[in-house]
Design an enzyme around this catalytic site. Structure first.
Site, PDB file in Angstrom:
ATOM      1  NE  ARG A   1      -3.865  -3.886  -7.825  1.00 36.18           N
ATOM      2  CZ  ARG A   1      -4.944  -3.296  -8.320  1.00 36.18           C
ATOM      3  NH1 ARG A   1      -6.142  -3.591  -7.835  1.00 36.18           N
ATOM      4  NH2 ARG A   1      -4.852  -2.410  -9.284  1.00 36.18           N
TER       5      ARG A   1
ATOM      6  CE  LYS B   1     -14.879  -0.594  -7.049  1.00 34.18           C
ATOM      7  NZ  LYS B   1     -13.602   0.068  -6.787  1.00 34.18           N
TER       8      LYS B   1
ATOM      9  NE  ARG C   1      -3.477  -4.027 -13.501  1.00 37.88           N
ATOM     10  CZ  ARG C   1      -4.729  -3.766 -13.202  1.00 37.88           C
ATOM     11  NH1 ARG C   1      -5.508  -4.700 -12.707  1.00 37.88           N
ATOM     12  NH2 ARG C   1      -5.233  -2.558 -13.389  1.00 37.88           N
TER      13      ARG C   1
ATOM     14  NE  ARG D   1     -15.843   1.771 -12.886  1.00 39.33           N
ATOM     15  CZ  ARG D   1     -14.733   1.218 -13.239  1.00 39.33           C
ATOM     16  NH1 ARG D   1     -13.803   1.927 -13.800  1.00 39.33           N
ATOM     17  NH2 ARG D   1     -14.534  -0.062 -13.063  1.00 39.33           N
TER      18      ARG D   1
ATOM     19  NE  ARG E   1      -6.251   3.015 -11.518  1.00 38.07           N
ATOM     20  CZ  ARG E   1      -5.067   2.391 -11.534  1.00 38.07           C
ATOM     21  NH1 ARG E   1      -4.302   2.426 -12.601  1.00 38.07           N
ATOM     22  NH2 ARG E   1      -4.652   1.712 -10.485  1.00 38.07           N
TER      23      ARG E   1
END
Length: 174
Positions: A127, A13, A155, A88, A166
């Protein structure tokens, strides 16, 4: 163009929003940025949001949605905006729809970005961020220069377990 981008975490997104805002010349709106700005400005809604944020809780929808609507009504959004990652949940979408109608704001489109869960897991776990430049790299899809690799950060919540958690929450609420 008044557009909302929705989709699971890691679907792209933010990446697509960045491309669209450059092409369309409209602001990129993020609820996190809007909440921080409302707190910084000390607005009544910002102060209420700050109380929840300081306590480590989520800011309730009945505060977030008016902040979003206030932001959308600002002059720089007159020709459009890209709202990224909000709403969401179905209740958020319904409440935002009602608030936008009451404010006289019509959307041009809502784009749902759909990506298979396994690809999202691969994207998120690969990532890395350069803390000096805040550039986000991906070890496979957008590899960093060799000289940058030693300082890259991964992270803590970019693990497969956290990502799948998630995604389960996203699929259950969306």
């Amino acid at each position: 163009m008044r557009l909302i981008l929705v989709g699971p975490p890691g679907a792209g997104k933010g990446t697509q929003a960045a491309k669209l805002i450059e092409r369309l010349g409209v602001p990129h709106l993020s609820t996190g940025d809007m909440l921080r700005e409302a707190v910084k400005q000390g607005t009544e809604l910002g102060q209420q949001a700050q109380a929840h944020m300081s306590a480590g809780g989520l800011v309730p929808d009945d505060l977030v949605i008016p902040i979003v609507v206030q932001r959308i009504k600002q002059d720089d959004c007159g020709t459009g905006f890209i709202l990224d990652g909000f709403p969401r949940t179905l209740p958020q979408a319904e409440a935002l729809d009602q608030a936008l109608q009451a404010a006289g704001v019509e959307l041009d489109a809502v784009a749902v970005i759909t990506v298979k869960d396994d690809l999202i897991v691969e994207r998120i776990t690969g990532r890395r961020m350069d803390p000096e430049t805040n550039t986000i790299y991906h070890m496979t899809f957008n590899p960093p220069p060799e000289e940058v690799v030693p300082r890259l950060l991964h992270r803590q919540d970019d693990t497969e377990e956290a990502c799948r958690s998630r995604l389960t929450k996203y699929h259950g609420e969306t």
